[in-house]
Design a protein around this motif. Structure first.
Motif, PDB file in Angstrom:
ATOM      1  N   PHE A 120     -16.356 -13.847  12.561  1.00 44.63           N
ATOM      2  CA  PHE A 120     -15.126 -14.327  11.936  1.00 44.63           C
ATOM      3  C   PHE A 120     -15.421 -15.023  10.614  1.00 44.63           C
ATOM      4  O   PHE A 120     -14.707 -14.840   9.642  1.00 44.63           O
ATOM      5  CB  PHE A 120     -14.369 -15.280  12.864  1.00 44.63           C
ATOM      6  N   TYR A 121     -16.493 -15.812  10.601  1.00 40.97           N
ATOM      7  CA  TYR A 121     -16.833 -16.511   9.363  1.00 40.97           C
ATOM      8  C   TYR A 121     -17.297 -15.529   8.291  1.00 40.97           C
ATOM      9  O   TYR A 121     -16.766 -15.498   7.189  1.00 40.97           O
ATOM     10  CB  TYR A 121     -17.911 -17.576   9.588  1.00 40.97           C
ATOM     11  N   PHE A 122     -18.317 -14.730   8.610  1.00 40.40           N
ATOM     12  CA  PHE A 122     -18.926 -13.872   7.594  1.00 40.40           C
ATOM     13  C   PHE A 122     -18.039 -12.708   7.181  1.00 40.40           C
ATOM     14  O   PHE A 122     -17.997 -12.337   6.014  1.00 40.40           O
ATOM     15  CB  PHE A 122     -20.287 -13.347   8.068  1.00 40.40           C
ATOM     16  N   ASP A 123     -17.341 -12.112   8.126  1.00 47.36           N
ATOM     17  CA  ASP A 123     -16.526 -10.944   7.796  1.00 47.36           C
ATOM     18  C   ASP A 123     -15.155 -11.324   7.231  1.00 47.36           C
ATOM     19  O   ASP A 123     -14.660 -10.659   6.330  1.00 47.36           O
ATOM     20  CB  ASP A 123     -16.340 -10.044   9.024  1.00 47.36           C
ATOM     21  N   ILE A 124     -14.566 -12.369   7.750  1.00 48.93           N
ATOM     22  CA  ILE A 124     -13.217 -12.715   7.302  1.00 48.93           C
ATOM     23  C   ILE A 124     -13.261 -13.776   6.198  1.00 48.93           C
ATOM     24  O   ILE A 124     -12.884 -13.514   5.057  1.00 48.93           O
ATOM     25  CB  ILE A 124     -12.341 -13.200   8.479  1.00 48.93           C
ATOM     26  N   PHE A 125     -13.718 -14.967   6.539  1.00 43.16           N
ATOM     27  CA  PHE A 125     -13.673 -16.072   5.587  1.00 43.16           C
ATOM     28  C   PHE A 125     -14.522 -15.797   4.351  1.00 43.16           C
ATOM     29  O   PHE A 125     -14.040 -15.879   3.217  1.00 43.16           O
ATOM     30  CB  PHE A 125     -14.117 -17.367   6.280  1.00 43.16           C
ATOM     31  N   ASP A 126     -15.782 -15.457   4.564  1.00 43.19           N
ATOM     32  CA  ASP A 126     -16.673 -15.225   3.422  1.00 43.19           C
ATOM     33  C   ASP A 126     -16.227 -13.998   2.624  1.00 43.19           C
ATOM     34  O   ASP A 126     -16.279 -13.999   1.399  1.00 43.19           O
ATOM     35  CB  ASP A 126     -18.115 -15.052   3.911  1.00 43.19           C
ATOM     36  N   GLY A 127     -15.764 -12.963   3.310  1.00 42.52           N
ATOM     37  CA  GLY A 127     -15.293 -11.764   2.611  1.00 42.52           C
ATOM     38  C   GLY A 127     -14.097 -12.041   1.723  1.00 42.52           C
ATOM     39  O   GLY A 127     -14.014 -11.562   0.590  1.00 42.52           O
TER      40      GLY A 127
END
Length: 190
Positions: free
Chosen positions: A163-170
């Motif tokens: 969730f962090y790397f794919d959604i927020f960071d993206g």
């Protein structure tokens, strides 16, 4: 790209001027938000470039979120991020050239004093490399970290990290790319 084309066909069918549906209102609110955001940065004279910036934001955002579905994000390829950066660079300098005219545009390389002209010319190459590498580096870094987490602890633990790397960071990388592009554009037009 097929998903984006399909979504655009589905979302813009049966649009109404009177009594719009919830889908149309949500779509108009989202596009209105993006339009107001870029207009706040670029001002009235930069309105003509907003459709490009919205398109790039939608593309990069979707490209970064596609990792949630198990696909390889296109922004993980250096060629894609380089292509986006070169297109943005062309638009940045086109906006400045169109706004200032040839003489003022070229004289802008000698500002604030003529001795910094070589540095200002080097900036032509530095900007796309900066845009390209920032997007590529963050996306590939997040992908590598997720793969390492999946190798070490393959069950349940990768979900919050995903969730962090794919959604927020993206989405942050999408914001940074289009925000910097619009700031560079505003700088060239001033």
């Amino acid at each position: 790209m097929a998903v984006l084309v399909l979504l655009s066909i589905v979302l813009v069918r049966n649009l109404k001027v009177e009594n719009p549906g919830k889908k149309q209102l949500a779509l108009e609110a989202f596009i209105g938000f993006l339009n107001d955001f870029f207009e706040g940065i670029l001002g009235e004279e930069g309105k003509r470039y907003i459709p490009y910036l919205i398109t790039v934001a939608l593309y990069i955002g979707c490209a970064n979120l596609i990792g949630l579905f198990g696909f390889k994000p296109p922004t993980k390829d250096l060629n894609v991020t380089a292509g986006l950066a070169v297109m943005s660079l062309v638009l940045i300098y086109y906006a400045g050239f169109r706004r200032k005219g040839a003489k003022k545009f070229l004289m802008g390389f000698a500002e604030p004093m003529p001795i910094v002209t070589p540095i200002n010319i080097m900036e032509i190459a530095i900007r796309p490399v900066s845009l390209c590498m920032r997007l590529f580096g963050n996306v590939i870094g997040a992908f590598v970290i997720m793969e390492l987490i999946k190798m070490i602890v393959p069950v349940i633990i990768p979900i919050p990290f995903s969730f962090y790397f794919d959604i927020f960071d993206g989405l942050i990388q999408t914001y940074v790319f289009v925000f910097l592009t619009s700031l560079f554009m505003k700088e060239q037009m001033e």
